[in-house]
Each structure stands twice: as C-alpha cells, then as structure tokens.
Design an enzyme around this catalytic site. Structure first.
Site, short mmCIF file in Angstrom:
data_model
loop_
_atom_site.label_atom_id
_atom_site.label_comp_id
_atom_site.label_asym_id
_atom_site.label_seq_id
_atom_site.Cartn_x
_atom_site.Cartn_y
_atom_site.Cartn_z
N LYS A 32 66.40 2.29 40.19
CA LYS A 32 65.71 2.51 40.09
C LYS A 32 65.21 3.99 39.16
O LYS A 32 66.16 5.17 39.67
CB LYS A 32 64.57 3.52 41.71
CG LYS A 32 63.17 3.97 41.89
CD LYS A 32 62.92 3.49 43.20
CE LYS A 32 61.32 4.16 42.85
NZ LYS A 32 61.09 5.01 44.95
N SER A 51 57.18 2.82 46.28
CA SER A 51 56.88 3.02 45.15
C SER A 51 57.67 2.17 43.94
O SER A 51 57.82 2.22 43.11
CB SER A 51 56.78 4.44 44.96
OG SER A 51 58.65 4.66 45.46
N SER A 108 58.64 3.28 50.49
CA SER A 108 59.01 3.06 49.09
C SER A 108 59.90 1.47 48.74
O SER A 108 60.16 1.20 48.01
CB SER A 108 59.03 3.91 48.68
OG SER A 108 57.50 4.33 48.24
N1 GLN Z 1 53.21 5.31 49.35
C1 GLN Z 1 53.73 6.11 50.09
C2 GLN Z 1 52.98 7.59 49.36
O1 GLN Z 1 52.59 7.52 48.58
C3 GLN Z 1 55.18 6.19 50.29
C4 GLN Z 1 55.87 6.25 49.27
C5 GLN Z 1 57.54 6.36 48.92
O2 GLN Z 1 57.93 5.90 50.11
N2 GLN Z 1 58.09 7.14 47.95
O3 GLN Z 1 53.63 8.72 49.26
#
Ligand code: GLN
Length: 495
Positions: A78, A158, A182
């Site tokens: 990532k 994400s 995410s």
């Molecule tokens: N969707 C969540 C956010 O926007 C989680 C994102 C994540 O786990 N990095 O914060």
C-alpha cells in the site's frame, strides 16, 4: 497448470520449495498481469526492476536451502508504507515526488522474510475514505461487476488498490492498513480475506500516520492460511514504535486446525441495524449456522454502546489526523505552492496545504481542529474518548463472560458504484464503517472472510472479532468459517 499469478501464497511457497517454479517466474507472471490491468488503477508505482532483483536473490536462497518464510513470494505494498527510494505518497498531492530515505518496519520485515515487492498500491488519500475515490491518482476499480452491467464498482477503501490487486490476481497478497475498517471493508467488497491485528501487534514505524491510536497494518490475502503466513511475517516488537507490544509472535499457520468445538461465538444484538438489507441478515444467520455446525456454541450478546461508535470515531480520527498532518507544510517534503511577491511564510503554508490536500483531507483537518479547539475540546474530543472507553469495556465484559469471538457482517452492503456515494452527503460514506470502527476503537483484532454472493453476484464478507493478542485463535475460527462457506467465486476478467 494455472497461471502462476493466480496461486495463493501457500501454494506458491510449496511449489518454490519443491523447485517446481522459481520466484523469477512467479514475479514475471505478476508483472505481466499488472501491465495488463491498468484499467483497474491498482498499482500506482510499479517497481519491476526491484522485483526481479529481489526475485533472483530469493531464487538463490531457495537453491541454498535457507529460504525464510515468504521467500520469493511477490506482493504489493500500500502507498501508505514508506519504501526506501521508492515513491511513497499516501496517494496525496502534498507528498508529490517524496521518496523516503528509510523503509517502514513492516515492509522491511516482509523483505527480510524474502517477499518480493512488485510496486505500490492505490488507496484513499492519507487512508481517509471507504471507496478509494479520494486518491490523487484517481480511484482504483474493482475487478467485480454486477451481473452483466458494466458499471464500475468501488473496491472499497482505503486499501482499495490492495483489494483490487489481490482479487484480480495481480499479486499473491498485499499489505493494507486499517484505522476504521480499511482492510476489512475492501476485503469484503472484493471477496478476499483481510485481518486487522490487535493494536500494537504490527509496528507503525514508517507508515504515514492517519490516526495514531487507531492505525494498524495487516495482510490482505486470497485465503485465511495466507493471512496467517503473512501476518506472522509482518508483526513483532519494534523499539521504534512506542505502542508496539513486546510479545512473542506465534506460528499462526500452525494454529489453523479448523477445530472450533466448544468455542463460544457471540452475536451482538446492537449490530442488527434498522434497514439492514435482507441478504446481509441472511448471510449473518448463515454464518452463525455454519459455525454452529462446526461445533461452536452461538450466544446472543449485547454491546450497548455500539450506536455511539461512529460519532466517536469521526471525532477521534479527524482530531488525530489534524495533528499528524500538521507536518505537511511545504518545508520538509513534497509539494510547495508557487508564491507571489509579498507572500510570507503564512501564505506559503496556506497555499501549499490548499493545493496539496484533497477535499476529504481538508474536511477532516477542519473537523479535527474544531473538536480540539479550546472551547470545544471537552464537549467533543474528551467526550468521544470517554465513549471509546465504554465501547472497549463492552467488549471486555463480553469476553470476560466466556465469549471467544464475535460474528458480525463486515459491511452493511455489497460494493457500491463509483460516484454513487461521493455526490451525497459525506456522512453517507461514513455510515459504511458502522461494523468496523468499534474494533479499532477497542484495539481488538478483526478479520473479514468472504462468505457469499449477493443477488447481483457481488461478494459479501463476514467479520469475526477476537480477544486482544489472540489472532491465532481468531484466524482458526475464520478458517473454520471459510471452510464451511466454501467461497470460490472469482470476478470474470474484463480488463
Ligand atoms: N473509512 C474510514 C475513514 O474514512 C476508515 C479508513 C481507514 O481505516 N483508514 O476514516
């Protein structure tokens, strides 16, 4: 023989050890698949030279017979992980051109375990989002489609590039990070497995920080066995992260017996939300029935503070983000705005941050700054922290009463279409994290396992939540669920 890029980590590992393939062949097969999949926009920086160099070194070690656990296995990383000398932008314009001088602990450990990096994977900017649509590189695309409809779907976020790449067999596995879901949500959307370990299991050193008290790295893989193999390589104590746990790392793969007889699995009644689609209800009930058939005892449990989790998360995460992102000021790295005559340092900061950060990141910085400001700190930030303690205690009480793991849906729906949520109120997108954020707030391990298809042929995932530091047990329960669910569907190749 199947194409090599379609193998799981365990299958490829076994073939490599028997001398029936080489890391160079495996890597080449992934690189070819990656080049043919530009339409998925999963890999945002390709590193074929590095990959082939590492593959050759891995092959030499395999021949010598001193191969470490992931020797020669090609994976994606990532873009949130700093990789030495390789662009690491957290999918943000503000880190344009940033090539770190150092390697994150987790990616270094994977390298030490012999894994071969194929390149960097798309994601939401600074990991803020649930659809990969906040990326400066444009969104990643899911390899899945609804029936014969050619509308493009989100791979989730994400870690959307990671999910898309693993589901489309561009790599054997990938790293993800999970602050509020995410790893688990994109895994559920794309029919793969993803585990967020206990907070403190994986070092956060060298991973671009979003919300430091919630962030954890974890593997995204084609099955549970692969998650066990890769997690073991990723975790362990690191003196460079003050929240890293000084605990021995078990052999997770050896714990996959599939025996869950007598385990108590809790079904939290507060997760039965109003308006939950019938197919999610059914998937959840089917999952409970499968675990029961495998010998587990299913019990109703209560996690009474669940309804406050999303509001608490969307105060705490932006608060920490606003502080972490203060370092991107145009001085030390990445983008700096062009200044006009008369501009001073304040204009430099303002223009740089306005140009470098996307809308969602700016929204989070503003929310975070607001909830931390003197007049509102108690009303928002401190209150959210107190709610967090109550959520953690809900889980502690349930585990103290003898529950071994908790079963919930991973997401409230299957993958949605690109653009479908972005035009709406941002809160619609935040609601997608309803089943995952509690786990981060409580610091617990959680795994998403593909468990079925919806009526349109899209994957759906179930989440299992475990006790702190018991990832081995959790993965074993996930393994039993995976075996019972028998999910084998793959997206048709249209790209
Ligand atoms: N969707 C969540 C956010 O926007 C989680 C994102 C994540 O786990 N990095 O914060």
């Amino acid at each position: 023989m199947t194409e090599l890029n379609k193998l799981s980590l365990a299958e490829a590992r076994d073939l490599l050890r028997k001398g029936e393939t080489t890391s160079v062949e495996l890597t080449q097969s992934c690189l070819t698949a990656i080049d043919a999949a530009d339409a998925l926009n999963a890999f945002v920086h390709k590193t074929p030279e590095i990959a082939l160099d590492r593959a050759k070194a891995a092959d030499a070690r395999l021949v010598q017979g001193d191969a470490p656990a992931m020797c020669g296995l090609p994976i994606g990383i990532k873009d949130l992980f700093c990789t030495k000398g390789v662009a690491s932008q957290a999918a943000s314009g503000i880190l344009e051109g940033f090539k770190p001088e150092y390697e994150s602990t987790v990616s270094q450990q994977l390298q030490d375990a012999g894994a071969v990096m194929l390149g960097k994977l798309n994601m939401d900017e600074f990991a803020m989002g649930s659809s990969n649509e906040t990326s400066v590189y444009g969104n990643a695309v899911s390899p899945w489609r609804r029936g014969n409809d050619d509308a493009q779907l989100t791979p989730g976020g994400s870690s959307g590039g990671s999910a898309s790449a693993v589901a489309a067999d561009l790599c054997l596995a990938a790293t993800g990070t999970d602050t509020g879901g995410s790893i688990r949500q994109p895994a559920a959307f794309t029919g793969i497995t993803g585990i967020k370990p206990t907070y403190g299991r994986c070092s956060r050193w060298g991973i671009v920080a979003f919300a430091s008290s919630l962030d954890q790295a974890g593997p995204m893989t084609k099955n549970v066995r692969d998650a066990a193999i890769m997690l073991e390589a990723m975790c362990g104590y690191d003196a460079k992260d003050s929240t890293s746990a000084d605990l021995a790392v078990p052999n997770f793969e050896a714990m996959l017996t599939g025996d869950i007889k007598g385990k108590k699995i809790g079904i939290p009644r507060e997760y039965r939300m109003d308006g939950m689609p019938a197919e999610i209800e059914k998937l959840w009930a089917d999952g409970a029935a499968m675990l029961k058939a495998a010998g587990a005892e299913i019990v109703d449990i209560s996690l009474p503070h669940t309804k406050y989790a999303l509001p608490a998360y969307y105060v705490i995460a932006p608060a920490e983000a606003s502080s972490n992102l203060a370092r991107y000021d145009g001085v030390r790295y990445g983008h700096r705005a062009t200044l006009e005559a008369g501009d001073g340092i304040t204009e430099m900061y303002e223009k740089t941050r306005a140009e470098g950060f996307g809308d969602e990141v700016q929204r989070r910085v503003m929310i975070g700054t607001y909830v931390l400001s003197a007049g509102f700190y108690d009303a928002y930030y401190n209150r959210a922290r107190r709610v967090r303690t109550l959520i953690k205690k809900d889980f502690e009480d349930v585990f103290a009463a003898g529950v071994d793991a908790i079963l919930t849906p991973a997401t409230p729906s299957a993958a949605f279409g690109l653009g479908e949520m972005t035009d709406a109120d941002p809160v619609q997108m935040y609601l997608n994290d309803v089943f995952t954020v509690t786990v981060n707030l409580a610091g617990l391990p959680g795994v998403s396992v593909p468990a079925g298809l919806d009526t349109q042929g899209l994957p759906l995932g179930l989440q299992l939540i475990g006790k702190p530091w018991e990832e081995g047990d959790l993965l074993n329960t996930a393994y039993a669920l995976e075996t019972a669910a028998g999910f084998v569907a793959k997206p048709g190749q249209w790209w």
